[in-house]
Design a protein around this motif. Structure first.
Motif, PDB file in Angstrom:
ATOM      1  N   ARG A 181       0.834  -1.195   0.000  1.00 11.08           N
ATOM      2  CA  ARG A 181       0.000   0.000   0.000  1.00 11.08           C
ATOM      3  C   ARG A 181       0.871   1.248   0.000  1.00 11.08           C
ATOM      4  NH1 ARG A 181      -2.265   1.473   4.280  1.00 11.08           N
ATOM      5  NH2 ARG A 181      -1.333   0.113   5.851  1.00 11.08           N
ATOM      6  N   GLU A 196      -5.274   5.751  -3.389  1.00 10.31           N
ATOM      7  CA  GLU A 196      -4.784   4.928  -4.495  1.00 10.31           C
ATOM      8  C   GLU A 196      -5.747   4.986  -5.675  1.00 10.31           C
ATOM      9  OE1 GLU A 196      -3.897   0.960  -3.294  1.00 10.31           O
ATOM     10  OE2 GLU A 196      -2.411   1.560  -1.803  1.00 10.31           O
ATOM     11  N   LEU A 206       0.460   2.308 -10.433  1.00 12.68           N
ATOM     12  CA  LEU A 206       0.950   1.860  -9.138  1.00 12.68           C
ATOM     13  C   LEU A 206       1.615   0.498  -9.285  1.00 12.68           C
ATOM     14  CD1 LEU A 206      -1.994   2.854  -6.769  1.00 12.68           C
ATOM     15  CD2 LEU A 206       0.058   4.153  -7.343  1.00 12.68           C
TER      16      LEU A 206
END
Length: 455
Positions: A181, A196, A206
């Protein structure tokens, strides 16, 4: 009194300013490797993103200001070695190569931290940048103008802010981290997931839960980043995976933790008499656990630098400890945290309970009433508040400062229920969400006790 100060960013600036005003007859010699002082590195992403168009705004002091106070500013001087027992040091003028010797009565170590730089194949390629000082910020901007695909390694505060800045500048951006994360050091999953989602919606790729293993490129410049899960294109890489204390000069002379952070007492004195440390080079007591921890923050630096000045001659004002309180604005999100997260508590096997409030932050009859997500982490046995986090599209981050005070003063979660907070429809509801979190914790305990009686 002859005082030597090594380093002049936040801690050094605070110490020098207060010492010069408190001890006007003292001789203060400052050794700084750079040609500037007091650079706000936390503003680099704002500079990169054009929010701060004039970099002069990222400095709040200058060598000239200190010289007016009678301070000897030895800029672009690198300290070669220090003998804390003999109270002496040697420093090299980086402009002319001259080496000078100095003797001090008091030494203040404000050497700060430096980015962690892993040694990987291809690390020597061009366009692999660090992000710490003013020169690096200028390099990032200059090279970023030509770059098309920027890869940021490290999804802490600096990393996510740089990812935002480059995405808003129209660049292709990949954000990498070994953790699964982003911002995992500061926030729990329910807070990082919306961020995110926003990063992805803004075009940021990501690449989480993977380690960088190598850099590849042709003609001497980086073109690819290789990780444990794949290969990613990049014509510019910014490494910001963390910081380590810059304390090599004092190994074997002063007590320090395994990472090199100097151990100080509550008056900022190191293990050697007349030698003090402040800022990112030393540890502080983390109040939620009571343990000495390394928490590099500008806020901690200015406070500890100020305390060094107050305690220079005799122990006078102790450091109260820190909660590691921090905040961030990313796209539309306002986030802040203080103390211990639930994730950190689980990793430390610390028995905690949590309560969360998710609701409109003010009455729904107002023109807008954005939602707030607020969470408190507290000790399962003592019910002492250990941490708090907040997320909203309106700025409610000051609530976390309130919880920081609560942690520092050992308040319980139950005491929050009836704390006196004002009500005004522009700002909140009759029951502030902090109050409601306290009430929820009390109700939770009552239900648990009821279930025990029934069983």
């Amino acid at each position: 009194m002859n005082i030597a100060v090594i380093g002049c960013t936040h801690a050094g600036t605070a110490a020098i300013t207060n010492i010069a005003n408190t001890y006007p007859d003292a001789t203060i010699n400052v050794y700084e490797k750079n040609d500037n002082v007091s650079f706000l590195s936390c503003g680099i992403a704002l500079y990169v993103g054009g929010v701060v168009p004039d970099p002069k705004g990222l400095f709040y002091a200058s060598p000239a200001q200190f010289q007016k106070l009678g301070v000897n500013m030895r800029m672009q001087h690198e300290v070669l070695d220090v003998d804390v027992n003999a109270h002496s040091l040697r420093a090299k003028n980086l402009v002319n190569g001259k080496v000078i010797h100095d003797h001090f009565d008091k030494l203040i170590i404000a050497t700060g931290s430096w980015p962690i730089v892993p040694t990987l194949p291809g690390s020597e390629l061009h366009n692999i940048q660090l992000c710490k000082n003013f020169q690096q910020a200028n390099d990032i901007i200059a090279k970023g103008e030509k770059a098309e695909h920027v890869t940021v390694i490290g999804a802490g505060y600096i990393g996510v802010e740089l990812a935002e800045a480059f995405a808003q500048n129209g660049k292709r951006v990949t954000l990498m981290d070994s953790e699964p994360r982003i911002l995992s050091k500061y926030l729990d999953q329910e807070f990082t997931q919306p961020v995110e989602d926003t990063l992805k919606a803004e075009g940021v790729e990501l690449a989480l839960g993977q380690m960088v293993t190598a850099f590849e490129g042709d003609s001497g410049s980086v073109q690819r980043v290789v990780t444990t899960k794949g290969t990613y294109e990049a014509d510019m890489v910014i490494s910001c995976i963390g910081f380590r204390p810059n304390t090599e000069l004092f190994k074997g002379q002063l007590d320090m933790q395994a990472n090199g952070a100097l151990i100080v007492d509550e008056y900022m004195q190191t293990s050697a008499k007349d030698v003090f440390a402040a800022g990112d080079c030393c540890v502080l007591r983390f109040n939620p656990t009571g343990q000495q921890s390394y928490i590099p923050l500008a806020t901690n630096a200015v406070r500890t630098g100020t305390l060094v000045a107050m305690n220079l001659v005799s122990p006078t004002v102790p450091h109260p400890g820190t909660q590691g309180t921090s905040g961030l604005k990313l796209f539309q999100h306002h986030l802040a945290s203080t103390g211990m997260t639930e994730t950190q508590a689980d990793r430390a096997d610390w028995a905690v309970e949590t309560v969360a409030i998710q609701d409109a932050y003010r009455p729904e009859f107002m023109p807008t009433a954005e939602e707030v997500l607020f969470k408190i982490v507290y000790d399962q046995h003592t019910r002492r508040v250990l941490g708090a986090q907040i997320l909203s599209d309106v700025d409610l981050t000051q609530a976390v400062n309130t919880l920081s005070v609560c942690i520092q003063n050992n308040m319980t979660v139950d005491q929050l229920a009836f704390q006196d907070f004002f009500f005004q429809p522009h700002f909140n509801k009759p029951w502030h969400f902090i109050n409601r979190a306290g009430m929820k914790a009390m109700e939770k305990q009552g239900n648990e006790q009821k279930e025990k009686r029934i069983s």
